[in-house]
Design a protein around this motif. Structure first.
Motif, PDB file in Angstrom:
ATOM      1  N   GLY A  76      16.667 -22.060   6.974  1.00  0.00           N
ATOM      2  CA  GLY A  76      17.897 -22.752   6.565  1.00  0.00           C
ATOM      3  C   GLY A  76      18.475 -22.262   5.247  1.00  0.00           C
ATOM      4  O   GLY A  76      19.528 -22.743   4.819  1.00  0.00           O
ATOM      5  N   LEU A  77      17.812 -21.308   4.599  1.00  0.00           N
ATOM      6  CA  LEU A  77      18.277 -20.873   3.269  1.00  0.00           C
ATOM      7  C   LEU A  77      19.567 -20.041   3.398  1.00  0.00           C
ATOM      8  O   LEU A  77      19.588 -19.032   4.103  1.00  0.00           O
ATOM      9  N   PRO A  78      20.662 -20.444   2.729  1.00  0.00           N
ATOM     10  CA  PRO A  78      21.904 -19.669   2.827  1.00  0.00           C
ATOM     11  C   PRO A  78      21.692 -18.230   2.338  1.00  0.00           C
ATOM     12  O   PRO A  78      20.920 -17.993   1.394  1.00  0.00           O
ATOM     13  N   ALA A  79      22.415 -17.298   2.994  1.00  0.00           N
ATOM     14  CA  ALA A  79      22.211 -15.865   2.720  1.00  0.00           C
ATOM     15  C   ALA A  79      22.432 -15.506   1.253  1.00  0.00           C
ATOM     16  O   ALA A  79      21.779 -14.598   0.724  1.00  0.00           O
ATOM     17  N   ILE A  80      23.313 -16.233   0.557  1.00  0.00           N
ATOM     18  CA  ILE A  80      23.585 -15.851  -0.840  1.00  0.00           C
ATOM     19  C   ILE A  80      22.349 -16.076  -1.736  1.00  0.00           C
ATOM     20  O   ILE A  80      22.305 -15.578  -2.854  1.00  0.00           O
ATOM     21  N   TYR A  81      21.365 -16.821  -1.232  1.00  0.00           N
ATOM     22  CA  TYR A  81      20.147 -17.039  -2.046  1.00  0.00           C
ATOM     23  C   TYR A  81      19.006 -16.111  -1.626  1.00  0.00           C
ATOM     24  O   TYR A  81      17.886 -16.257  -2.092  1.00  0.00           O
ATOM     25  N   ASN A  82      19.301 -15.154  -0.759  1.00  0.00           N
ATOM     26  CA  ASN A  82      18.243 -14.252  -0.273  1.00  0.00           C
ATOM     27  C   ASN A  82      17.502 -13.550  -1.409  1.00  0.00           C
ATOM     28  O   ASN A  82      16.299 -13.327  -1.342  1.00  0.00           O
ATOM     29  N   ARG A  83      18.231 -13.221  -2.446  1.00  0.00           N
ATOM     30  CA  ARG A  83      17.630 -12.501  -3.578  1.00  0.00           C
ATOM     31  C   ARG A  83      16.522 -13.345  -4.244  1.00  0.00           C
ATOM     32  O   ARG A  83      15.557 -12.813  -4.774  1.00  0.00           O
ATOM     33  N   MET A  84      16.717 -14.664  -4.170  1.00  0.00           N
ATOM     34  CA  MET A  84      15.733 -15.551  -4.821  1.00  0.00           C
ATOM     35  C   MET A  84      14.755 -16.161  -3.809  1.00  0.00           C
ATOM     36  O   MET A  84      13.987 -17.043  -4.161  1.00  0.00           O
ATOM     37  N   ALA A  85      14.821 -15.660  -2.570  1.00  0.00           N
ATOM     38  CA  ALA A  85      14.019 -16.310  -1.526  1.00  0.00           C
ATOM     39  C   ALA A  85      12.524 -16.317  -1.874  1.00  0.00           C
ATOM     40  O   ALA A  85      11.841 -17.332  -1.726  1.00  0.00           O
ATOM     41  N   LEU A  86      12.032 -15.168  -2.366  1.00  0.00           N
ATOM     42  CA  LEU A  86      10.589 -15.090  -2.636  1.00  0.00           C
ATOM     43  C   LEU A  86      10.155 -16.093  -3.715  1.00  0.00           C
ATOM     44  O   LEU A  86       9.227 -16.895  -3.496  1.00  0.00           O
ATOM     45  N   PRO A  87      10.805 -16.087  -4.888  1.00  0.00           N
ATOM     46  CA  PRO A  87      10.393 -17.081  -5.897  1.00  0.00           C
ATOM     47  C   PRO A  87      10.527 -18.525  -5.398  1.00  0.00           C
ATOM     48  O   PRO A  87       9.691 -19.377  -5.735  1.00  0.00           O
ATOM     49  N   ILE A  88      11.547 -18.784  -4.579  1.00  0.00           N
ATOM     50  CA  ILE A  88      11.691 -20.160  -4.057  1.00  0.00           C
ATOM     51  C   ILE A  88      10.498 -20.501  -3.161  1.00  0.00           C
ATOM     52  O   ILE A  88       9.898 -21.570  -3.269  1.00  0.00           O
ATOM     53  N   MET A  89      10.125 -19.539  -2.320  1.00  0.00           N
ATOM     54  CA  MET A  89       8.961 -19.753  -1.427  1.00  0.00           C
ATOM     55  C   MET A  89       7.682 -20.004  -2.245  1.00  0.00           C
ATOM     56  O   MET A  89       6.867 -20.841  -1.905  1.00  0.00           O
ATOM     57  N   LEU A  90       7.537 -19.232  -3.326  1.00  0.00           N
ATOM     58  CA  LEU A  90       6.332 -19.402  -4.158  1.00  0.00           C
ATOM     59  C   LEU A  90       6.286 -20.818  -4.727  1.00  0.00           C
ATOM     60  O   LEU A  90       5.227 -21.456  -4.790  1.00  0.00           O
ATOM     61  N   GLY A  91       7.462 -21.318  -5.120  1.00  0.00           N
ATOM     62  CA  GLY A  91       7.530 -22.690  -5.647  1.00  0.00           C
ATOM     63  C   GLY A  91       7.129 -23.691  -4.585  1.00  0.00           C
ATOM     64  O   GLY A  91       6.412 -24.665  -4.872  1.00  0.00           O
ATOM     65  N   VAL A  92       7.553 -23.434  -3.351  1.00  0.00           N
ATOM     66  CA  VAL A  92       7.220 -24.363  -2.261  1.00  0.00           C
ATOM     67  C   VAL A  92       5.708 -24.349  -1.995  1.00  0.00           C
ATOM     68  O   VAL A  92       5.069 -25.403  -1.856  1.00  0.00           O
ATOM     69  N   ILE A  93       5.132 -23.143  -1.965  1.00  0.00           N
ATOM     70  CA  ILE A  93       3.672 -23.069  -1.731  1.00  0.00           C
ATOM     71  C   ILE A  93       2.946 -23.830  -2.847  1.00  0.00           C
ATOM     72  O   ILE A  93       2.013 -24.594  -2.603  1.00  0.00           O
ATOM     73  N   ALA A  94       3.405 -23.616  -4.089  1.00  0.00           N
ATOM     74  CA  ALA A  94       2.750 -24.297  -5.221  1.00  0.00           C
ATOM     75  C   ALA A  94       2.812 -25.810  -5.036  1.00  0.00           C
ATOM     76  O   ALA A  94       1.831 -26.522  -5.277  1.00  0.00           O
ATOM     77  N   TYR A  95       3.958 -26.322  -4.583  1.00  0.00           N
ATOM     78  CA  TYR A  95       4.101 -27.767  -4.409  1.00  0.00           C
ATOM     79  C   TYR A  95       3.165 -28.275  -3.299  1.00  0.00           C
ATOM     80  O   TYR A  95       2.475 -29.283  -3.466  1.00  0.00           O
ATOM     81  N   VAL A  96       3.109 -27.534  -2.185  1.00  0.00           N
ATOM     82  CA  VAL A  96       2.224 -27.952  -1.074  1.00  0.00           C
ATOM     83  C   VAL A  96       0.774 -27.983  -1.566  1.00  0.00           C
ATOM     84  O   VAL A  96       0.022 -28.921  -1.278  1.00  0.00           O
ATOM     85  N   TRP A  97       0.389 -26.980  -2.319  1.00  0.00           N
ATOM     86  CA  TRP A  97      -0.988 -26.955  -2.828  1.00  0.00           C
ATOM     87  C   TRP A  97      -1.248 -28.117  -3.795  1.00  0.00           C
ATOM     88  O   TRP A  97      -2.320 -28.709  -3.796  1.00  0.00           O
ATOM     89  N   MET A  98      -0.234 -28.448  -4.619  1.00  0.00           N
ATOM     90  CA  MET A  98      -0.443 -29.573  -5.542  1.00  0.00           C
ATOM     91  C   MET A  98      -0.642 -30.872  -4.781  1.00  0.00           C
ATOM     92  O   MET A  98      -1.463 -31.709  -5.150  1.00  0.00           O
ATOM     93  N   LEU A  99       0.132 -31.028  -3.690  1.00  0.00           N
ATOM     94  CA  LEU A  99      -0.059 -32.240  -2.875  1.00  0.00           C
ATOM     95  C   LEU A  99      -1.482 -32.275  -2.314  1.00  0.00           C
ATOM     96  O   LEU A  99      -2.159 -33.313  -2.330  1.00  0.00           O
ATOM     97  N   LEU A 100      -1.938 -31.111  -1.851  1.00  0.00           N
ATOM     98  CA  LEU A 100      -3.290 -31.050  -1.289  1.00  0.00           C
ATOM     99  C   LEU A 100      -4.338 -31.357  -2.365  1.00  0.00           C
ATOM    100  O   LEU A 100      -5.321 -32.067  -2.123  1.00  0.00           O
ATOM    101  N   VAL A 101      -4.086 -30.830  -3.551  1.00  0.00           N
ATOM    102  CA  VAL A 101      -5.009 -31.057  -4.677  1.00  0.00           C
ATOM    103  C   VAL A 101      -5.119 -32.566  -4.967  1.00  0.00           C
ATOM    104  O   VAL A 101      -6.202 -33.111  -5.194  1.00  0.00           O
ATOM    105  N   ILE A 102      -3.978 -33.252  -4.919  1.00  0.00           N
ATOM    106  CA  ILE A 102      -3.983 -34.706  -5.176  1.00  0.00           C
ATOM    107  C   ILE A 102      -4.773 -35.407  -4.069  1.00  0.00           C
ATOM    108  O   ILE A 102      -5.605 -36.281  -4.334  1.00  0.00           O
ATOM    109  N   TYR A 103      -4.550 -34.972  -2.832  1.00  0.00           N
ATOM    110  CA  TYR A 103      -5.276 -35.604  -1.719  1.00  0.00           C
ATOM    111  C   TYR A 103      -6.784 -35.394  -1.873  1.00  0.00           C
ATOM    112  O   TYR A 103      -7.571 -36.337  -1.721  1.00  0.00           O
ATOM    113  N   ILE A 104      -7.194 -34.181  -2.221  1.00  0.00           N
ATOM    114  CA  ILE A 104      -8.639 -33.917  -2.370  1.00  0.00           C
ATOM    115  C   ILE A 104      -9.222 -34.787  -3.487  1.00  0.00           C
ATOM    116  O   ILE A 104     -10.352 -35.258  -3.405  1.00  0.00           O
TER     117      ILE A 104
END
Ligand code: FAD
Length: 427
Positions: A31-59
């Motif tokens: 769903g990411l608009p094409a104009i943000y393609n340049r930042m896609a990787l850093p945005i994805m990294l932020g998302v992975i970090a957030y998912v891991w933080m949620l998991l860390v809280i659950y553990i």
């Protein structure tokens, strides 16, 4: 560690690292608009970090199913490594996707809070790390008098605030909020983790079952025995070698649950017996507690009995040192039919505990004990290795350096790593 648990551990890592972030990344990238393609990787990294933080809280809620699957010490290691990895990804996210205004403010505050807490936790909350890095271990020992474990636990909870800031940070980015499938997942995961955290903290009997402390006396220099009577219908699932968390919320400074192993192998109706060395504030203050009084008990946790059962052990070799001998006593009591050689070592100046138990067990034909002040030589223990080793299980308990030494020695002697189990008294 046992084969079954090693597979489980590998699977848990796989799920944590790859499987859980996958649906988030898929819905986001679709769903990411094409104009943000340049930042896609850093945005994805932020998302992975957030998912891991949620998991860390659950553990951090100490799920019992996870303990029985991989053991709490490994779960805490996963908790620590994932949070450090999330921090690294968050850094690249921050650097690669510049923002402004409130979006930047919430992101920066969250990052700085995570960073500060991670540095603090690396010293005070990560036994799996400090026990491997002598410099951190020394620093922790030096500062521990100032920063008590209870303070660390409270500071650690600020990670929740940092995660909340990230939650708000994402709500402020309109092109992300517009990706409905991603936001649905984002909300579900965030609300689910918060709900499981609140449930773990505030569910009925969240601090454990209310039991009665009916015995509390010294059994050796700086070691006390606690006897705890459980209510009749207590639903604790306890096995030999397990540990429980105990707390005394009505007593000042004694409300934080601390883990202690069972001395006995309790059957329904039996009291729990713990042997506790005075190592810090909580453990030393036990001497001032008058009994009878209420005590909260949560458990059981631990893998010693799983290792015995899953290996279909026919013979045990047990090496225990100092206070680490405690769960191993429970193992012997709960497995009277197994051929057992027990090597028990203490430091010069301390005393053997429960010598009477050893005298009783030594009368059994299938039990032999070796007790010694000072460490056993490698050769001495190895010469007692049986010829038939297929169903041999080696159980270790004691200081981390001792446990790791024997793990290495037994492996070098040809035992499989799944035949050897050491449950550390720290995480
Ligand atoms: C699985 C397991 C089983 C254990 N079994 C026994 C036992 O049978 N007998 C025994 O004497 N000790 C046992 N311990 C150790 C015991 O839990 C700690 O000594 C005790 O919690 C220290 O608390 P304190 O406030 O007295 O000391 P502190 O000065 O606060 O801490 C001393 C050390 O214990 C760690 N610690 C403190 N509080 C906790 C906590 N809530 N959870 C985990 N670690 C903590 C600290 O990081 C520090 O390294 C066990 C520990 C674990 C992890």
């Amino acid at each position: 560690m046992l084969k079954k648990h090693s597979y489980a551990l590998g699977l848990v890592w796989l799920v944590a690292i790859f499987v859980l972030p996958m649906p988030f990344l898929y819905t986001l990238s679709s769903g990411l608009p094409a104009i943000y393609n340049r930042m896609a990787l850093p945005i994805m990294l932020g998302v992975i970090a957030y998912v891991w933080m949620l998991l860390v809280i659950y553990i951090g809620t100490k799920p019992k199913w996870l303990d029985r699957l991989i053991g709490l010490p490994h779960a805490y290691m996963l908790h620590g490594i994932l949070s450090l990895a999330a921090l690294v990804l968050a850094f690249f996210h921050k650097e690669g996707s510049p923002s402004s205004g409130l979006i930047k403010l919430t992101g920066d505050y969250a990052f700085n809070l995570f960073l500060g807490l991670a540095l603090y936790s690396m010293i005070f909350m990560a036994g799996w790390l400090t026990s491997r890095v002598p410099f951190l271990e020394r620093l922790k020992k030096r500062l521990e008098r100032l920063f008590k474990h209870e303070i660390s636990v409270w500071l650690h909870r600020l990670n929740l605030l940092a995660t909340l800031l990230i939650f708000i940070h994402v709500q402020l980015i309109d092109y992300i909020v517009a990706i409905k499938p991603f936001m649905l997942l984002f909300w579900l995961a965030s609300v689910g983790v918060v709900a499981s955290y609140l449930w773990a903290k505030f569910k009925p009997k969240s601090e454990g079952i209310r039991a009665r402390l009916v015995g509390n006396h010294a059994i050796a220099e700086n070691i006390r025995e606690l006897v705890i009577r459980l209510p009749e219908k207590a639903k604790l699932q306890l096995r030999s070698g397990d540990y429980v968390f105990i707390s005394f919320p009505h007593l000042k400074g004694m409300g934080e649950p601390h883990p202690f192993s069972l001395v006995n192998s309790p059957k329904t109706g039996d009291p729990l017996i713990l042997a506790i060395r005075g190592d810090g504030d909580f453990t030393r203050a036990l001497a001032n507690i008058q009994q009878p009084t209420d005590v909260y008990v949560d458990g059981g946790f631990g893998l010693y009995q799983s290792v015995i059962d899953d290996n279909q052990a026919k013979e045990l070799m047990i090496v225990g040192g100092g206070i680490g001998v405690v769960p191993l006593l429970s193992v012997v009591e709960g497995n009277p039919d197994l051929k057992t050689q027990f090597f028990y070592t203490i430091k010069e100046g301390s005393s053997f505990i429960y010598a009477d138990k050893f005298r009783e067990w030594d009368k059994r034909p299938q039990f032999t004990s070796h007790r010694q002040v000072g460490r056993f030589s490698d050769a001495y223990i190895l010469e007692h290795l049986p010829e038939e080793r297929e169903n041999l299980v080696v159980l270790l308990g004691g200081p981390i350096s001792m446990g790791r030494h024997w793990q290495k020695i037994f492996k070098e002697a040809g035992l499989r790593s799944d035949q050897i189990y050491f449950e550390e008294f720290s995480w």
